[in-house]
Design an enzyme around this catalytic site. Structure first.
Site, PDB file in Angstrom:
ATOM      1  N   THR A  34       0.865  -1.081   0.084  1.00  0.00           N
ATOM      2  CA  THR A  34       0.306  -0.001  -0.165  1.00  0.00           C
ATOM      3  C   THR A  34       0.887   1.325  -0.138  1.00  0.00           C
ATOM      4  O   THR A  34       0.500   2.277  -0.577  1.00  0.00           O
ATOM      5  CB  THR A  34      -1.034   0.066   1.374  1.00  0.00           C
ATOM      6  OG1 THR A  34      -1.477  -1.313   1.362  1.00  0.00           O
ATOM      7  CG2 THR A  34      -1.920   1.331   1.132  1.00  0.00           C
ATOM      8  N   ASP A  90      -0.749  -3.656   9.238  1.00  0.00           N
ATOM      9  CA  ASP A  90      -1.279  -4.856   9.155  1.00  0.00           C
ATOM     10  C   ASP A  90      -2.652  -4.942   9.769  1.00  0.00           C
ATOM     11  O   ASP A  90      -3.604  -5.574   9.191  1.00  0.00           O
ATOM     12  CB  ASP A  90      -0.422  -5.881   9.683  1.00  0.00           C
ATOM     13  CG  ASP A  90       0.950  -6.016   8.750  1.00  0.00           C
ATOM     14  OD1 ASP A  90       0.996  -5.725   7.637  1.00  0.00           O
ATOM     15  OD2 ASP A  90       2.237  -5.826   9.329  1.00  0.00           O
ATOM     16  N   LYS A  99       2.359  -3.456  12.693  1.00  0.00           N
ATOM     17  CA  LYS A  99       3.029  -3.240  11.512  1.00  0.00           C
ATOM     18  C   LYS A  99       4.186  -4.422  11.707  1.00  0.00           C
ATOM     19  O   LYS A  99       4.501  -4.983  12.666  1.00  0.00           O
ATOM     20  CB  LYS A  99       3.693  -2.187  11.342  1.00  0.00           C
ATOM     21  CG  LYS A  99       2.405  -0.778  11.181  1.00  0.00           C
ATOM     22  CD  LYS A  99       3.080   0.510  11.236  1.00  0.00           C
ATOM     23  CE  LYS A  99       4.199   0.694  10.347  1.00  0.00           C
ATOM     24  NZ  LYS A  99       3.917   0.452   8.930  1.00  0.00           N
ATOM     25  N   GLY A 101       4.634  -6.779   8.619  1.00  0.00           N
ATOM     26  CA  GLY A 101       4.204  -7.920   7.605  1.00  0.00           C
ATOM     27  C   GLY A 101       5.425  -7.933   6.650  1.00  0.00           C
ATOM     28  O   GLY A 101       5.689  -9.052   6.249  1.00  0.00           O
ATOM     29  N   GLY A 102       5.974  -6.947   6.551  1.00  0.00           N
ATOM     30  CA  GLY A 102       7.069  -6.704   5.630  1.00  0.00           C
ATOM     31  C   GLY A 102       8.548  -6.673   6.058  1.00  0.00           C
ATOM     32  O   GLY A 102       9.475  -6.308   5.295  1.00  0.00           O
ATOM     33  N   GLU A 108      10.659   1.555  10.275  1.00  0.00           N
ATOM     34  CA  GLU A 108       9.534   2.172  10.346  1.00  0.00           C
ATOM     35  C   GLU A 108       9.192   2.960  11.585  1.00  0.00           C
ATOM     36  O   GLU A 108       8.630   4.144  11.340  1.00  0.00           O
ATOM     37  CB  GLU A 108       8.239   1.140   9.890  1.00  0.00           C
ATOM     38  CG  GLU A 108       8.346   0.779   8.455  1.00  0.00           C
ATOM     39  CD  GLU A 108       7.300  -0.190   8.212  1.00  0.00           C
ATOM     40  OE1 GLU A 108       6.848  -0.412   6.939  1.00  0.00           O
ATOM     41  OE2 GLU A 108       6.936  -0.868   9.144  1.00  0.00           O
ATOM     42  N   LYS A 126      -7.964  -4.354   7.006  1.00  0.00           N
ATOM     43  CA  LYS A 126      -7.076  -4.032   8.145  1.00  0.00           C
ATOM     44  C   LYS A 126      -7.997  -3.414   9.338  1.00  0.00           C
ATOM     45  O   LYS A 126      -7.083  -3.351  10.408  1.00  0.00           O
ATOM     46  CB  LYS A 126      -6.014  -3.082   7.703  1.00  0.00           C
ATOM     47  CG  LYS A 126      -5.264  -3.602   6.346  1.00  0.00           C
ATOM     48  CD  LYS A 126      -4.633  -4.962   6.509  1.00  0.00           C
ATOM     49  CE  LYS A 126      -3.709  -5.219   5.130  1.00  0.00           C
ATOM     50  NZ  LYS A 126      -3.253  -6.675   5.344  1.00  0.00           N
TER      51      LYS A 126
END
Length: 228
Positions: A34, A90, A99, A101-102, A108, A126
């Site tokens: 996203t 997420d 957060k 997932g990546g 971040e 989400k």
């Protein structure tokens, strides 16, 4: 919501979110599918004359930003200040986020903590009533066994994240390993965040309690703007 509809919803949310960026801003560039939409839209605006510099949160975000022509900088070069960050999540409940997932949640969180306004872009899958997704936990490789045991003592079920197209585990941009820790329904994200942060050898966890300033939620019919 099928994958095509989700992609369209993500794009709508990103188009809405980039309106928060003004000429001359230092912009935090989030990671994930996203946030990638948002970076590409910002690149189009840069082509049209928008003057910004970006601080990427991952190798992926850096690659996309370079591809679309966004000038990059670092937190050191901006004296640790970012005007606005656009990033994904997420799962969210109010201003609380999960957060990672990546696998980029450590960087971040550093960028999010330095920004004046954290703008989150998500599709409506989400949104939740309670945070209950597994919490990513980045740990030093030598502490894999002890960190897993500590998570279990907190009531979590830590699963080492395995790579999909290579043998072995996922390795973060920082060279560390990841556990996805299932705690079930998380009634007090702030308390759990504190507990996880104090575990030895934990680099960072994926709980972002009370971080989001505004959330742009792409839906099948438009965009919901949530201000927690």
């Amino acid at each position: 919501m099928d994958e095509r509809t989700r992609t369209e919803a993500k794009r709508r949310a990103s188009e809405s979110a980039v309106e928060a960026v003004s000429d001359g801003d230092v912009v935090g560039l989030g990671s994930g599918s996203t946030a990638e939409h948002a970076i590409r839209i910002l690149g189009d605006r840069v082509d049209s004359g928008l003057d910004i510099v970006g601080v990427p949160t991952s190798f992926q975000a850096r690659e996309v930003a370079i591809e679309v022509g966004i000038e990059l900088t670092t937190l050191d070069e901006t004296d640790g200040h970012i005007d606005v960050t656009i990033d994904g999540a997420d799962q969210f409940v109010g201003a609380d986020l999960i957060k990672g997932g990546g696998a980029a949640h450590a960087r971040e969180k550093i960028v999010a903590s330095a920004t004046d306004e954290l703008v989150i872009v998500v599709d409506e899958t989400k949104r939740a009533d309670v945070l209950d997704e597994p919490v990513p936990l980045e740990v030093l490789p030598d502490a894999r066994t002890t960190a897993a045991a500590a998570v279990e003592e907190l009531g979590g079920d830590p699963i080492l994240r395995r790579a999909e197209r290579k043998s072995g585990p996922v390795v973060t941009d920082n060279g560390n390993l990841l556990f996805d820790c299932d705690f079930g329904a998380i009634d007090d994200p702030t308390a759990l965040a504190t507990d996880l942060a104090t575990l030895p050898a934990v680099v960072e966890h994926g709980l972002f309690p009370a971080f989001a300033d505004v959330i742009h939620v792409g839906t099948t019919g438009g965009v919901d703007i949530v201000e927690p």
